[in-house]
Scaffold this motif. Sequence first.
Motif, short mmCIF file in Angstrom:
data_model
loop_
_atom_site.label_atom_id
_atom_site.label_comp_id
_atom_site.label_asym_id
_atom_site.label_seq_id
_atom_site.Cartn_x
_atom_site.Cartn_y
_atom_site.Cartn_z
N THR A 33 14.12 15.07 3.65
CA THR A 33 13.12 16.00 3.16
C THR A 33 13.59 16.66 1.86
N ALA A 34 12.64 16.82 0.97
CA ALA A 34 12.97 17.42 -0.33
C ALA A 34 13.35 18.88 -0.19
N THR A 35 13.18 19.42 1.00
CA THR A 35 13.57 20.82 1.20
C THR A 35 15.08 20.94 1.39
N ASN A 79 14.15 10.37 -3.83
CA ASN A 79 14.22 10.78 -2.44
C ASN A 79 12.81 10.74 -1.86
N GLU A 80 12.71 10.44 -0.59
CA GLU A 80 11.39 10.40 0.04
C GLU A 80 11.56 10.65 1.53
N TYR A 81 10.54 11.30 2.11
CA TYR A 81 10.60 11.68 3.51
C TYR A 81 10.16 10.55 4.43
N GLY A 120 7.44 8.77 -3.13
CA GLY A 120 6.29 7.95 -2.72
C GLY A 120 6.47 6.49 -3.09
N GLY A 121 5.48 5.93 -3.80
CA GLY A 121 5.56 4.53 -4.21
C GLY A 121 6.49 4.31 -5.39
N GLY A 122 6.94 5.38 -6.04
CA GLY A 122 8.04 5.26 -6.99
C GLY A 122 7.70 5.18 -8.46
N SER A 123 6.51 5.58 -8.89
CA SER A 123 6.23 5.41 -10.32
C SER A 123 7.16 6.25 -11.20
N ILE A 124 7.51 7.43 -10.75
CA ILE A 124 8.39 8.28 -11.59
C ILE A 124 9.81 7.68 -11.67
N VAL A 180 0.83 -1.20 0.00
CA VAL A 180 0.00 0.00 0.00
C VAL A 180 0.87 1.25 0.00
N TRP A 181 0.61 2.16 -0.91
CA TRP A 181 1.04 3.55 -0.76
C TRP A 181 -0.02 4.41 -1.40
N TRP A 182 -0.15 5.63 -0.96
CA TRP A 182 -1.32 6.40 -1.36
C TRP A 182 -0.98 7.37 -2.48
N ARG A 219 -0.69 7.02 -5.71
CA ARG A 219 0.33 6.63 -6.68
C ARG A 219 -0.11 7.10 -8.06
N ARG A 220 0.83 7.50 -8.84
CA ARG A 220 0.52 7.94 -10.21
C ARG A 220 0.59 6.76 -11.16
N PRO A 221 -0.15 6.80 -12.25
CA PRO A 221 -0.02 5.75 -13.26
C PRO A 221 1.39 5.78 -13.88
N VAL A 232 8.39 15.62 -10.28
CA VAL A 232 7.86 15.41 -8.93
C VAL A 232 6.34 15.45 -8.93
N ASP A 233 5.81 14.66 -8.04
CA ASP A 233 4.36 14.56 -7.86
C ASP A 233 4.13 14.84 -6.37
N PRO A 234 4.03 16.10 -6.01
CA PRO A 234 4.02 16.43 -4.57
C PRO A 234 2.71 16.08 -3.89
N ASP A 260 7.60 16.31 11.04
CA ASP A 260 7.87 17.75 11.16
C ASP A 260 8.00 18.45 9.81
N GLN A 261 8.60 17.75 8.85
CA GLN A 261 8.85 18.36 7.55
C GLN A 261 7.94 17.80 6.47
N GLU A 262 6.88 17.19 6.90
CA GLU A 262 6.00 16.59 5.90
C GLU A 262 5.14 17.67 5.25
N ALA A 263 5.12 17.65 3.93
CA ALA A 263 4.40 18.71 3.20
C ALA A 263 2.93 18.35 3.03
N VAL A 264 2.19 18.49 4.09
CA VAL A 264 0.74 18.28 4.01
C VAL A 264 0.05 19.37 4.83
C1 LIG Z 1 1.71 12.25 -4.16
S1 LIG Z 1 2.85 11.34 -3.26
C2 LIG Z 1 3.93 10.71 -4.47
C3 LIG Z 1 3.36 9.51 -5.14
C4 LIG Z 1 4.27 8.91 -6.18
N1 LIG Z 1 4.43 9.74 -7.32
C5 LIG Z 1 3.74 7.57 -6.60
O1 LIG Z 1 3.28 7.44 -7.75
O2 LIG Z 1 3.72 6.66 -5.80
C6 LIG Z 1 3.78 12.55 -2.44
C7 LIG Z 1 4.87 12.03 -1.54
O3 LIG Z 1 5.56 13.12 -0.95
C8 LIG Z 1 6.09 12.67 0.28
N2 LIG Z 1 6.53 13.84 1.07
C9 LIG Z 1 5.81 14.64 1.88
N3 LIG Z 1 6.59 15.59 2.40
C10 LIG Z 1 7.84 15.39 1.92
C11 LIG Z 1 9.08 16.06 2.07
N4 LIG Z 1 9.19 17.13 2.86
N5 LIG Z 1 10.13 15.57 1.41
C12 LIG Z 1 10.04 14.49 0.62
N6 LIG Z 1 8.90 13.82 0.44
C13 LIG Z 1 7.80 14.27 1.06
C14 LIG Z 1 4.96 11.88 0.86
O4 LIG Z 1 5.43 11.01 1.86
C15 LIG Z 1 4.41 11.18 -0.38
O5 LIG Z 1 4.96 9.92 -0.54
#
Ligand SMILES: C[S@@+](CC[C@H](N)C(=O)[O-])C[C@H]1O[C@@H](n2cnc3c(N)ncnc32)[C@H](O)[C@@H]1O
Length: 1014
Positions: free
Chosen positions: A521-523, A168-170, A150-154, A51-53, A55-57, A538-540, A579-583
């Motif tokens: 973190t991508a920052t 890279n992934e947080y 994320g789940g890595g499609s890119i 499971v990962w949420w 995910r892009r095609p 990137v697919d943020p 702390d650095q999660e972009a949501v």
């Molecule tokens: C929309 S998802 C990516 C999905 C991916 N393209 C796929 O198809 O599986 C966005 C991702 O950004 C990650 N994320 C959130 N904040 C982040 C940060 N500060 N640095 C790196 N990744 C972060 C989330 O954990 C999530 O996995």
Amino acid sequence: MTLTTAETRTKTDEARPRVLIEDWLPAAAIGVECIRERSTGQQPPDKRLHVWWARRPLTVSRAAVLGSLVPADFPRDVFERLLGFNGSSEEILRAQERLDWARQTGTRVPNPHGQRAFRRPLRTDDLERAHEAVRRQWNGPVSVIDPMAGGGSIPLESARLGFHTLANEYNPVACSILEATVDYPFRFGPKLAERARYWGAKLRKRFVARMERFYPKTGTVPPHCYIFARTVPCPDTSHPTPLVPDWHLLKPASHSGCGSSCLFAVPVVDKARGVWRVQIRRFGHGAGEVSSAPRPTYDDGKGISLFTGLQIPSEYIKAKAQAGEMKSALYAVALKTPQGLEFRPPEAADLRALEEAERELARLWPGWEKANVIPTELYPEISSDERPRLYGMPRWADMFSSRQLLAMGILVEELRKLRSEIVKEEGEELGAAVEHLLALAIDKQGNHNCSSTRWENTRGVVKGKMDRHDYAFKSSFAEMATCNSGGGLDWAIDNVIEAYEELSRLPQSPHPAAAELTLGTATNLPQYDDKSLTAVVVDPPYADNVQYSELADFFYVWLKRTQGHHHPEWFSTYLCEHDQEAVVNVSRFREDQKSGKKKGSAKEAREKAQAFYQGLMTEVFKEAHRVLRDDGVLTVMFTHKKQEAWTSLFTSLIDAGFTITATWPVKTESEHSLHQAKKNAAQSTVILVARKRRPNAGLGYFNAAMITEIRDRARATAERLKGEGLNAVDQLVGAFGPAMTVFSRYDEVRTDTGEPVGVDQAIDEAADAVSAWRIEQLAARGLDGVEPEGQFALLCWDVLGAAEFRFNEASLLGKAVGMDVDRLIAAGLVAKKGENVRMLSARERRREKPLENAEVMETLFGSVPVAKRGTKAEALRIHPNDPRFRTALDACQALALRYVEAHGGSGGIGSARALARQQGWTKDSPVARLMEALVIAAPPGVRHDQGEKSTAARFPEFRAWHALLQPLFGITPLDWTEQPPLQAAIPALEAQLAVEDQADDDTENEDEDEGEED
Ligand SMILES: C[S@@+](CC[C@H](N)C(=O)[O-])C[C@H]1O[C@@H](n2cnc3c(N)ncnc32)[C@H](O)[C@@H]1O
């Protein structure tokens, strides 16, 4: 359909060699392949691994990567082949039209698409041409990074094409999935699957030896799974009473009323003894059958006691859960027989086994706590979802019943014991990978074997916990018989390894290389030098759509125990870092209640959370700017329909120093639902291409010239997207990007008088221009004199194509016609239902009695006729015999009511004609022009009678208007006959859908591992 060049070129960028995606992208055909990726029964392997949420095609990911690297003049046919297309984009679109038509008309046609794009072999000569072109374009080797992978499609698609790829992934759970997705397939290939199968069988054998006795077989067929109800003490009798929302064990998918295929667990209560049990019964009127479904004992958070029939308040249920008095009771056992699924009530042996499992867990618990085998961590106090705590699950381990937890603990223990043997035989690297895949299988078992699963009674399968992207409380749940061969653990292991094996066998470049993976973190990407990378794709995260770390904690607590040794740096924290999660997570910005600080308002918390997200996204893009070459490309995928989300994305990009050079909406979800015209559910991913803005781009003025350019681009883009078959919302959203290409040329934009101008103003202009264009299409004779309400209703039907849609989409359209949705609600034109807005039909707006002695009353909308004793709300409704009508829309609805209430035909026409004459509505009146436009805007779902419960039945006014236009106003209505697309008459041969991909073999349990956001 035509595929034209994006009109998004900016003057400032002409010196920079353009990449293909800035000029052209076969977006519509990519959309077709993206929909096929999901619609052919089985998800692509990366999505089935874990499971990962969100995910892009894969197809859109590959297009984004390749299109960002190859030059603009790269041969388009080669590009299409490299995307895996079975022919040109035009051919794919024509083929899809035929399929859509076949689907709508129930005709069978051969599958014209063949293999799904992500599976189609890649031609070596095409790959060589692409690599050669890329080398020339960039003067040397290239590197692509997805910093939020994320789940890595890119990165998977980039690595398959043979480019140097960085991921890279947080989140550590995502990293763990990424390692198995973008690293192992390239390092170990299918061999890993073979070794994992070998060790998986060993693990299972040891597990079965310890667990088998807890799943006794009482007849000839072993239990397949167990169905439980949560219980609370009945408030009046204290007897445990079950909370069951639906007593169906089986019901067909299209259930609208019970039929002979419905099977129930019927509760039988012994009030004297204070116990209950079930009988398994089929629906019917014969002996031993039941003629109606038993009444649910749980609905909307409240229970009904089996013992008293009285309601159990939701607060009581929660209080009992928190006091540890909520239990669970096994009430049905499913058996998989050669004849299909059968059910029986539990027998004594089943119940004894549950007690024994509970005792065994208690025996092992102290040792397991010491050895850190089971997750005793507390569910976080600060969370956007408080339900686990509210329903008595303060620790992660509490999300499992005793036997489920026993199974999970034994698995962890046995995998740990197996570790040294695996490494000894397989060596450190391959051994670690084997163990990793088995750890993912344990996660899969946890997802399908916890107390938040669901018995899905239309297909007779267990739905995993993550079927929902939250921590909803399940008052009834299912447990797999984990030792069954082909089921339970066997299924989980097989499913993961099969997904991995398929991944490793996907076609790829002859020179593939594993992606390089980092957690962080991508920052802040200190591992990469300034200006060192060619493309950031990137697919943020999209604001508050998915709370990644909160959801990932469910798996983190297990992976920490199974993979902690493999990556101590990933799994050293209590729960996932955030702390650095972009949501946007509002719960993180409420005042700390314990510290005694005054609690801020919900609005304040929301604003802070939004500002945090936007700030972080700006930092992410700034870091992308730093690592990118000066001529590098930033490609962003974004899926959102909220204008605020777009505003914040564009603002972040501009603040980080980027200018937008192209946008492409790609339809990634089937539009089938639109044809039902109930809910507007279609969805697109917008690909947005950006470049570094030239230094000192200076100040731009939001003057007439800029506004005209924004409006012209928006309109031209919407027209183009319409030609490419995108729906009207996507045309609207797709127009935002081109508007931004104008706005984002400058460091700053101000009005002529020096006032700063925000991104939202540019987006408003774009939305307004597109809406004006749509109205022109619908009303060639203009809508002068038609009030905003009528224009709004027209746009909703035209743009959203459904009776129910999201509030934010409605407000987008509302803005375009100068109408606030709240005012429409107040006017009784639409009703708000949660996040959705529902259009009210003429019938729903009908008042019982006509207004008689009209008086004038001041309302939100100005002067309104109102009956002496009428209320404001009443006055805003309509009656076909009212003496006056407030708006052209009211008048149209009144005419339709006249027609419908006189049963249509000549009587209906006569009645409507009388009203039109009396009111003086002629062909040129706003009423006639609006009616004509509404008939043009009518979506397919309301055009033809489609049975009692259809949207067409709720909105007969459309058919009335269609029938009235000619006799009342001499206007020939649009022809509503559906035309088959060209070449539709292909001989009927086989099913419409893909032939290459077998049907879902995931028969044991549902495994739709993730879903689209939004
Ligand atoms: C929309 S998802 C990516 C999905 C991916 N393209 C796929 O198809 O599986 C966005 C991702 O950004 C990650 N994320 C959130 N904040 C982040 C940060 N500060 N640095 C790196 N990744 C972060 C989330 O954990 C999530 O996995």
